[in-house]
Design a protein around this motif. Structure first.
Motif, short mmCIF file in Angstrom:
data_model
loop_
_atom_site.label_atom_id
_atom_site.label_comp_id
_atom_site.label_asym_id
_atom_site.label_seq_id
_atom_site.Cartn_x
_atom_site.Cartn_y
_atom_site.Cartn_z
N VAL A 31 0.84 -1.19 0.00
CA VAL A 31 0.00 0.00 0.00
C VAL A 31 0.88 1.25 0.00
CG1 VAL A 31 -1.76 1.28 1.29
CG2 VAL A 31 -1.95 -1.20 1.07
N ALA A 32 1.95 1.23 0.77
CA ALA A 32 2.89 2.36 0.80
C ALA A 32 3.57 2.55 -0.56
CB ALA A 32 3.93 2.16 1.89
N GLU A 37 3.74 5.86 -5.65
CA GLU A 37 3.49 5.98 -7.08
C GLU A 37 2.48 7.09 -7.42
OE1 GLU A 37 2.14 2.05 -8.10
OE2 GLU A 37 4.10 1.16 -7.66
N VAL A 38 1.52 7.33 -6.54
CA VAL A 38 0.48 8.33 -6.84
C VAL A 38 0.69 9.66 -6.12
CG1 VAL A 38 -1.22 6.53 -7.31
CG2 VAL A 38 -1.17 7.59 -5.06
N SER A 45 0.37 17.37 0.12
CA SER A 45 -0.11 16.29 0.99
C SER A 45 0.48 14.94 0.63
CB SER A 45 -1.64 16.21 0.93
OG SER A 45 -2.22 17.38 1.45
N SER A 46 1.49 14.92 -0.22
CA SER A 46 2.02 13.64 -0.68
C SER A 46 2.67 12.83 0.44
CB SER A 46 3.00 13.86 -1.84
OG SER A 46 4.13 14.58 -1.41
N ASP A 47 3.41 13.48 1.32
CA ASP A 47 4.01 12.76 2.43
C ASP A 47 2.96 12.24 3.40
OD1 ASP A 47 6.63 13.03 1.49
OD2 ASP A 47 6.90 14.95 2.52
N LEU A 182 -4.59 10.08 -12.64
CA LEU A 182 -3.25 9.62 -13.04
C LEU A 182 -3.10 9.62 -14.56
CD1 LEU A 182 -2.77 6.66 -10.54
CD2 LEU A 182 -1.44 8.79 -10.60
N ALA A 183 -4.13 9.16 -15.25
CA ALA A 183 -4.08 9.12 -16.71
C ALA A 183 -4.02 10.52 -17.32
CB ALA A 183 -5.30 8.37 -17.25
#
Length: 187
Positions: A31-32, A37-38, A45-47, A182-183
């Motif tokens: 999951v991590a 990847e996303v 807020s990515s971290d 993502l696309a």
């Protein structure tokens, strides 16, 4: 390179899960990886996403399983023992439509009052995506296959089986929104 929050999250999750629940630890690591990847979708807020992905199942640790409902147990542990960031704790408490499972367990009011859902749809969807596209062993899967696996593992009439069937449309919508984002984004 991971920041201090994600390093801390990895240390906490590993210490609580790796030895006693190695399969849950494998899922957590997968999951991590999905979160890493996303993370580009979330900028500031990515971290937080990576930390929440790393800690989302910490409440399964036997010493933490006080209510038997891992989102609530994990969130309380992070808040009470670690003084973790409120947004992180609320993400862990509410990951993958946990409020619906809380309802099945008679814990809806407790979860909702202690840990209100974050009003950050992209972040919430991203955590659902990461969790629900990862097998129990940490491999990538589709959300439909993951839902079917959960029903098969727990049984359709179990608390978890009933919850996941109720949550399936929302889960699939969250995953679809993240896949579309993502696309649409250049790598």
């Amino acid at each position: 390179m991971a920041n201090l929050t994600t390093k801390w999250a990895t240390q906490v999750a590993e210490s609580e899960l790796a030895a006693e629940l190695p399969r849950r630890w494998a899922h957590t690591q997968g999951v991590a990886e999905r979160a890493a990847e996303v993370r580009r979708l979330l900028r500031e807020s990515s971290d937080l996403l990576v930390a929440a992905a790393t800690l989302h199942d910490v409440g399964y640790a036997p010493r933490l399983a006080l209510t038997g409902f891992h989102p609530l147990d994990g969130a309380r542990f992070l808040r009470d023992e670690h003084g973790a960031d409120e947004r992180l704790v609320r993400l862990v408490a509410n990951h993958s439509y946990a409020l619906l499972e809380a309802e099945e367990r008679g814990l809806r009011n407790e979860l909702a009052s202690e840990f209100p859902l974050l009003e950050e749809p992209l972040l919430v969807d991203a955590l659902v995506y990461c969790d629900m596209t990862t097998t129990p062993d940490g491999a990538r899967t589709s959300a439909r296959e993951r839902i079917a696996e959960i029903i098969s593992r727990y049984g359709a009439d179990s608390v978890v089986g009933r919850f996941i069937r109720r949550a399936a449309p929302e889960i699939l919508s969250s995953v679809q929104r993240i896949e579309a984002a993502l696309a649409a984004q250049p790598r």
